[in-house]
Design an enzyme around this catalytic site. Sequence first.
Site, mmCIF file in Angstrom:
data_model
loop_
_atom_site.group_PDB
_atom_site.id
_atom_site.type_symbol
_atom_site.label_atom_id
_atom_site.label_comp_id
_atom_site.label_asym_id
_atom_site.label_seq_id
_atom_site.Cartn_x
_atom_site.Cartn_y
_atom_site.Cartn_z
ATOM 1 N N CYS A 1 39.028 33.211 42.731
ATOM 2 C CA CYS A 1 40.226 32.813 41.979
ATOM 3 C C CYS A 1 39.810 31.687 41.049
ATOM 4 C CB CYS A 1 41.334 32.362 42.928
ATOM 5 S SG CYS A 1 42.897 32.042 42.068
ATOM 6 N N VAL A 2 40.014 31.904 39.769
ATOM 7 C CA VAL A 2 39.571 30.924 38.786
ATOM 8 C C VAL A 2 40.692 30.588 37.816
ATOM 9 C CG1 VAL A 2 37.152 31.645 38.923
ATOM 10 C CG2 VAL A 2 38.664 32.715 37.247
#
Length: 130
Positions: free
Chosen positions: A110-111
């Site tokens: 998750c960025v």
Amino acid sequence: MNKPVVKINRIYTDKAPATLGPYSQAIEVDGVIYISGQIAIEPNSGKILALDIEGQAEQCCKNIEAILHSCYMGIKSVVKTTCYLVDMADFQKFNAVYEQHFVSKPARSCVAVRSLPAGALCEIDAIAVK
């Protein structure tokens, strides 16, 4: 030496939004489904209807499920996702929706990103195995 022929199957369903560019909704290679990033476009309207992160995350998940269902698969077949958030302050709210769908807890990255297509707040891509 002969190389094996790899069969590539392009996947399309009208139950998920049409792509916004020159790519496929998903590709199947040797029983592995690579699902392109899904933003919160509602397939019937072709627009993002939800204005909050929860509604957009929900639509992203529904779009992935629709693509998988077109392959006679379910969301439990997902082994990896990558999630993109415009604002990491939305991380907990995003996770609350995400965990309702991805109950098998696939591997995940998750960025934070600067922006997403069509003004989306989040995007999810996935890899599933038959």
